[in-house]
Design a protein around this motif. Sequence first.
Motif, PDB file in Angstrom:
ATOM      1  N   ASN A  91     103.408 -25.195  -7.316  1.00 40.05           N
ATOM      2  CA  ASN A  91     104.323 -24.129  -6.913  1.00 40.05           C
ATOM      3  C   ASN A  91     103.558 -22.936  -6.348  1.00 40.05           C
ATOM      4  OD1 ASN A  91     106.646 -25.516  -7.619  1.00 40.05           O
ATOM      5  ND2 ASN A  91     106.815 -24.585  -9.638  1.00 40.05           N
ATOM      6  N   ASP A  92     102.337 -22.730  -6.831  1.00 38.11           N
ATOM      7  CA  ASP A  92     101.504 -21.655  -6.282  1.00 38.11           C
ATOM      8  C   ASP A  92     100.942 -22.023  -4.915  1.00 38.11           C
ATOM      9  OD1 ASP A  92     101.956 -20.021  -8.430  1.00 38.11           O
ATOM     10  OD2 ASP A  92      99.976 -20.260  -9.332  1.00 38.11           O
ATOM     11  N   LEU A  93     100.783 -23.317  -4.652  1.00 43.18           N
ATOM     12  CA  LEU A  93     100.334 -23.746  -3.322  1.00 43.18           C
ATOM     13  C   LEU A  93     101.421 -23.549  -2.281  1.00 43.18           C
ATOM     14  CD1 LEU A  93      98.488 -27.158  -3.915  1.00 43.18           C
ATOM     15  CD2 LEU A  93      97.438 -24.949  -3.439  1.00 43.18           C
ATOM     16  N   VAL A  94     102.638 -23.997  -2.616  1.00 43.71           N
ATOM     17  CA  VAL A  94     103.694 -24.045  -1.599  1.00 43.71           C
ATOM     18  C   VAL A  94     104.132 -22.654  -1.168  1.00 43.71           C
ATOM     19  CG1 VAL A  94     105.712 -24.167  -3.134  1.00 43.71           C
ATOM     20  CG2 VAL A  94     105.754 -25.334  -0.917  1.00 43.71           C
ATOM     21  N   VAL A  95     103.999 -21.657  -2.032  1.00 43.99           N
ATOM     22  CA  VAL A  95     104.397 -20.305  -1.611  1.00 43.99           C
ATOM     23  C   VAL A  95     103.449 -19.752  -0.558  1.00 43.99           C
ATOM     24  CG1 VAL A  95     105.525 -19.798  -3.805  1.00 43.99           C
ATOM     25  CG2 VAL A  95     103.138 -19.130  -3.473  1.00 43.99           C
TER      26      VAL A  95
END
Length: 343
Positions: A91-95
């Motif tokens: 989720n931290d990657l996709v943002v």
Amino acid sequence: MTSVTYRDAGVDIEAGDALVEAIKPLAKSTLRPGVMGGLGGFGALFDLKAAGFADPVLVATTDGVGTKLKIAIETGLHDTVGIDLVAMCVNDLVVQGAAPLFFLDYFATGALEVAAARRVISGIADGCREAGCALVGGETAEMPGMYAEGDYDLAGFAVGAAERGALLPAPIRPGDTILGLPASGVHSNGFSLVRRIFAAAGLGWDAQILGQRAAALLMTPTRIYVKALLAIHKQNLLIGAAHITGGGLPGNLPRILPEGCGARLDAPWPMPDIFPFLARTGGVAAAEMLRVFNCGVGMAVIVREAAPAMEALRAAGEQPFRLGEVTAEPGIVIAGQERLFGG
């Protein structure tokens, strides 16, 4: 003299080998284009060109599950913490506009229990499949004396990539709409406070709360938002997104807002019942709840045009709701926050 072995010192090499064999099918089930080789090497190889990238920028994250693991250990509910681990990283990657490519885990314990460890890693494989990334390796560390009996810790490492011109956030300006994507529950932040509230109230993990066993409710895994966000990003509808973890909305939204901008959020918004329960049972003020927990917003999404973005998110399986808008004044203002927790 009696010969002393590594097993006598508390480390079982055979158990580690057995775990590697047990998880090979799990890792294989997560393969995606770009993966080169399999488990067993000294490192994992990944071919970005084979994954379809022309001018990629790599994005890397690392995270853990925190003291939610204590509940897993105390209740034997090991099956979903691996999903939490993957979610906290991807989720931290996709943002940042990145598609997750591969994942590695670190599992540390005092004495390896192969069956429990396999359940944890099975959850990691589940999370990787949901995020579209490959489980390419990891480390199992057996360290007698470092952990109490039955205890273990988890860390995760994810690498993703984005085309150079598609990194997020894009320019954000006052008037842009902020949408919320629902959380499934507490996710993986704030469990030190959760445990404190339960202990002070004399509640065990087998207590019936909100119509179900407390442990089952609290162990609901963190949602993975990767596919929905990538879908609207490909349609040029996404300007920015903030993964709402520790620090809540007031702590995470400013991380993507340009200098001089803030946000006004309008309460109430959809919220799982666990949050009013925690506020009421623990006597936790609204401002503290919002600072510690996601409070029902797993992801805050900033868009220029709300209607097409919401339509696209619904098509991707999400249930977006309007959360607020970007303002020209610094700071996060949450109007009506006193109504969020039944006050």
